[in-house]
Design a protein around this motif. Structure first.
Motif, PDB file in Angstrom:
ATOM      1  N   ASP A  63     -13.826   7.818   2.107  1.00  0.00           N
ATOM      2  CA  ASP A  63     -14.100   8.500   0.847  1.00  0.00           C
ATOM      3  C   ASP A  63     -14.455   7.448  -0.187  1.00  0.00           C
ATOM      4  N   ARG A  64     -15.064   7.886  -1.233  1.00  0.00           N
ATOM      5  CA  ARG A  64     -15.420   6.942  -2.295  1.00  0.00           C
ATOM      6  C   ARG A  64     -14.151   6.213  -2.745  1.00  0.00           C
ATOM      7  N   VAL A  65     -14.189   4.904  -2.632  1.00  0.00           N
ATOM      8  CA  VAL A  65     -13.019   4.078  -2.948  1.00  0.00           C
ATOM      9  C   VAL A  65     -12.927   3.917  -4.465  1.00  0.00           C
ATOM     10  N   ARG A  66     -11.707   4.098  -4.971  1.00  0.00           N
ATOM     11  CA  ARG A  66     -11.512   3.955  -6.428  1.00  0.00           C
ATOM     12  C   ARG A  66     -11.746   2.508  -6.840  1.00  0.00           C
ATOM     13  N   ARG A  67     -12.038   2.342  -8.098  1.00  0.00           N
ATOM     14  CA  ARG A  67     -12.293   1.004  -8.650  1.00  0.00           C
ATOM     15  C   ARG A  67     -11.387   0.764  -9.849  1.00  0.00           C
ATOM     16  N   GLY A  68     -11.004  -0.494  -9.995  1.00  0.00           N
ATOM     17  CA  GLY A  68     -10.167  -0.892 -11.121  1.00  0.00           C
ATOM     18  C   GLY A  68     -10.993  -1.099 -12.378  1.00  0.00           C
ATOM     19  N   ARG A  69     -10.335  -1.558 -13.425  1.00  0.00           N
ATOM     20  CA  ARG A  69     -11.007  -1.803 -14.713  1.00  0.00           C
ATOM     21  C   ARG A  69     -12.188  -2.750 -14.583  1.00  0.00           C
ATOM     22  N   THR A  70     -12.064  -3.718 -13.681  1.00  0.00           N
ATOM     23  CA  THR A  70     -13.123  -4.721 -13.532  1.00  0.00           C
ATOM     24  C   THR A  70     -14.207  -4.287 -12.544  1.00  0.00           C
ATOM     25  N   GLY A  71     -14.046  -3.110 -11.966  1.00  0.00           N
ATOM     26  CA  GLY A  71     -15.021  -2.622 -11.002  1.00  0.00           C
ATOM     27  C   GLY A  71     -14.702  -2.980  -9.566  1.00  0.00           C
ATOM     28  N   GLN A  72     -13.604  -3.737  -9.359  1.00  0.00           N
ATOM     29  CA  GLN A  72     -13.217  -4.119  -8.000  1.00  0.00           C
ATOM     30  C   GLN A  72     -12.655  -2.909  -7.252  1.00  0.00           C
ATOM     31  N   ARG A  73     -13.027  -2.777  -5.994  1.00  0.00           N
ATOM     32  CA  ARG A  73     -12.500  -1.689  -5.161  1.00  0.00           C
ATOM     33  C   ARG A  73     -10.984  -1.824  -5.040  1.00  0.00           C
ATOM     34  N   ALA A  99       0.825  -1.208   0.000  1.00  0.00           N
ATOM     35  CA  ALA A  99       0.000   0.000   0.000  1.00  0.00           C
ATOM     36  C   ALA A  99       0.858   1.256   0.000  1.00  0.00           C
ATOM     37  N   SER A 100       2.161   1.102  -0.141  1.00  0.00           N
ATOM     38  CA  SER A 100       3.012   2.277  -0.176  1.00  0.00           C
ATOM     39  C   SER A 100       3.054   2.835  -1.593  1.00  0.00           C
ATOM     40  N   GLY A 101       3.395   4.100  -1.681  1.00  0.00           N
ATOM     41  CA  GLY A 101       3.473   4.738  -2.990  1.00  0.00           C
ATOM     42  C   GLY A 101       2.129   4.744  -3.668  1.00  0.00           C
ATOM     43  N   SER A 102       2.132   4.435  -4.966  1.00  0.00           N
ATOM     44  CA  SER A 102       0.889   4.471  -5.730  1.00  0.00           C
ATOM     45  C   SER A 102       0.268   3.091  -5.876  1.00  0.00           C
ATOM     46  N   GLU A 103       0.861   2.074  -5.260  1.00  0.00           N
ATOM     47  CA  GLU A 103       0.312   0.732  -5.375  1.00  0.00           C
ATOM     48  C   GLU A 103      -0.992   0.624  -4.597  1.00  0.00           C
ATOM     49  N   LEU A 104      -1.851  -0.225  -5.102  1.00  0.00           N
ATOM     50  CA  LEU A 104      -3.182  -0.370  -4.530  1.00  0.00           C
ATOM     51  C   LEU A 104      -3.398  -1.765  -3.985  1.00  0.00           C
ATOM     52  N   LEU A 105      -4.289  -1.878  -3.013  1.00  0.00           N
ATOM     53  CA  LEU A 105      -4.617  -3.159  -2.401  1.00  0.00           C
ATOM     54  C   LEU A 105      -5.996  -3.611  -2.844  1.00  0.00           C
ATOM     55  N   THR A 106      -6.143  -4.905  -2.956  1.00  0.00           N
ATOM     56  CA  THR A 106      -7.458  -5.479  -3.232  1.00  0.00           C
ATOM     57  C   THR A 106      -8.282  -5.399  -1.947  1.00  0.00           C
ATOM     58  N   PRO A 107      -9.581  -5.611  -2.054  1.00  0.00           N
ATOM     59  CA  PRO A 107     -10.387  -5.652  -0.832  1.00  0.00           C
ATOM     60  C   PRO A 107      -9.898  -6.719   0.151  1.00  0.00           C
ATOM     61  N   ALA A 108      -9.526  -7.888  -0.339  1.00  0.00           N
ATOM     62  CA  ALA A 108      -9.051  -8.953   0.556  1.00  0.00           C
ATOM     63  C   ALA A 108      -7.774  -8.534   1.286  1.00  0.00           C
ATOM     64  N   GLU A 109      -6.858  -7.885   0.584  1.00  0.00           N
ATOM     65  CA  GLU A 109      -5.625  -7.414   1.227  1.00  0.00           C
ATOM     66  C   GLU A 109      -5.937  -6.327   2.249  1.00  0.00           C
ATOM     67  N   THR A 110      -6.904  -5.492   1.933  1.00  0.00           N
ATOM     68  CA  THR A 110      -7.287  -4.417   2.847  1.00  0.00           C
ATOM     69  C   THR A 110      -7.938  -4.987   4.101  1.00  0.00           C
ATOM     70  N   VAL A 111      -8.754  -6.009   3.929  1.00  0.00           N
ATOM     71  CA  VAL A 111      -9.364  -6.698   5.071  1.00  0.00           C
ATOM     72  C   VAL A 111      -8.263  -7.250   5.970  1.00  0.00           C
ATOM     73  N   GLU A 112      -7.274  -7.905   5.362  1.00  0.00           N
ATOM     74  CA  GLU A 112      -6.176  -8.495   6.132  1.00  0.00           C
ATOM     75  C   GLU A 112      -5.382  -7.437   6.890  1.00  0.00           C
ATOM     76  N   ARG A 113      -5.085  -6.334   6.246  1.00  0.00           N
ATOM     77  CA  ARG A 113      -4.259  -5.299   6.873  1.00  0.00           C
ATOM     78  C   ARG A 113      -5.024  -4.458   7.888  1.00  0.00           C
ATOM     79  N   SER A 114      -6.302  -4.215   7.622  1.00  0.00           N
ATOM     80  CA  SER A 114      -7.068  -3.321   8.493  1.00  0.00           C
ATOM     81  C   SER A 114      -7.731  -4.044   9.662  1.00  0.00           C
ATOM     82  N   GLY A 115      -8.006  -5.336   9.473  1.00  0.00           N
ATOM     83  CA  GLY A 115      -8.726  -6.067  10.499  1.00  0.00           C
ATOM     84  C   GLY A 115     -10.231  -5.883  10.428  1.00  0.00           C
ATOM     85  N   PHE A 116     -10.706  -5.069   9.507  1.00  0.00           N
ATOM     86  CA  PHE A 116     -12.143  -4.884   9.307  1.00  0.00           C
ATOM     87  C   PHE A 116     -12.637  -5.925   8.309  1.00  0.00           C
ATOM     88  N   SER A 117     -13.876  -6.334   8.451  1.00  0.00           N
ATOM     89  CA  SER A 117     -14.458  -7.259   7.482  1.00  0.00           C
ATOM     90  C   SER A 117     -14.797  -6.511   6.197  1.00  0.00           C
TER      91      SER A 117
END
Length: 133
Positions: A35-45, A3-21
């Motif tokens: 804030d409104r979470v950005r989405r990738g080409r496939t619509g995934q957060r 999650a450093s720099g401009s790299e992005l995390l998938t929802p599953a990675e964010t769940v793992e790192r944040s501890g939130f479901s």
């Protein structure tokens, strides 16, 4: 992925790192804590460094008992940028005082529990030793 720099995390990675479901992440986005979470080409957060930082702060606020309404107020103030720093400070100081009160209450209750533990230990050490059958 980091999650450093401009790299992005998938929802599953964010769940793992944040501890939130995942449901909590969706809920927080829906009610405006995130804030409104950005989405990738496939619509995934896709979550970035700022999202993780916000989630870490929300975790601290939630885990210390701040109601959702207070968290929403803090999130809204955060969106106000530098102009709201004094208000954010006041919100956090007020919450910190409440947390301190809760901790003091817990310490008093813990003293009561420890006194009872001491009572039971003394009772056990004063009890006669069991005799063999």
């Amino acid at each position: 992925m980091s999650a450093s720099g401009s790299e992005l995390l998938t929802p599953a990675e964010t769940v793992e790192r944040s501890g939130f479901s995942l449901d909590t992440l969706r809920y927080y986005e829906r009610i405006g804590l995130l804030d409104r979470v950005r989405r990738g080409r496939t619509g995934q957060r896709q979550f970035g460094r700022n999202d993780l930082a916000r989630l870490a702060m929300l975790r601290s606020l939630r885990d210390t008992g701040m109601p959702i309404a207070g968290m929403l107020r803090f999130a809204e103030l955060t969106r106000g940028g530098e102009a709201t720093v004094a208000e954010r400070l006041a919100v956090l100081e007020e919450h910190d005082a409440l947390v301190e009160e809760q901790l003091a209450h817990l310490r008093r209750q813990q003293q009561h529990i420890r006194a009872k533990i001491g009572h039971f230990r003394a009772a056990l050490s004063d009890a006669p030793a069991p005799t063999a059958p």
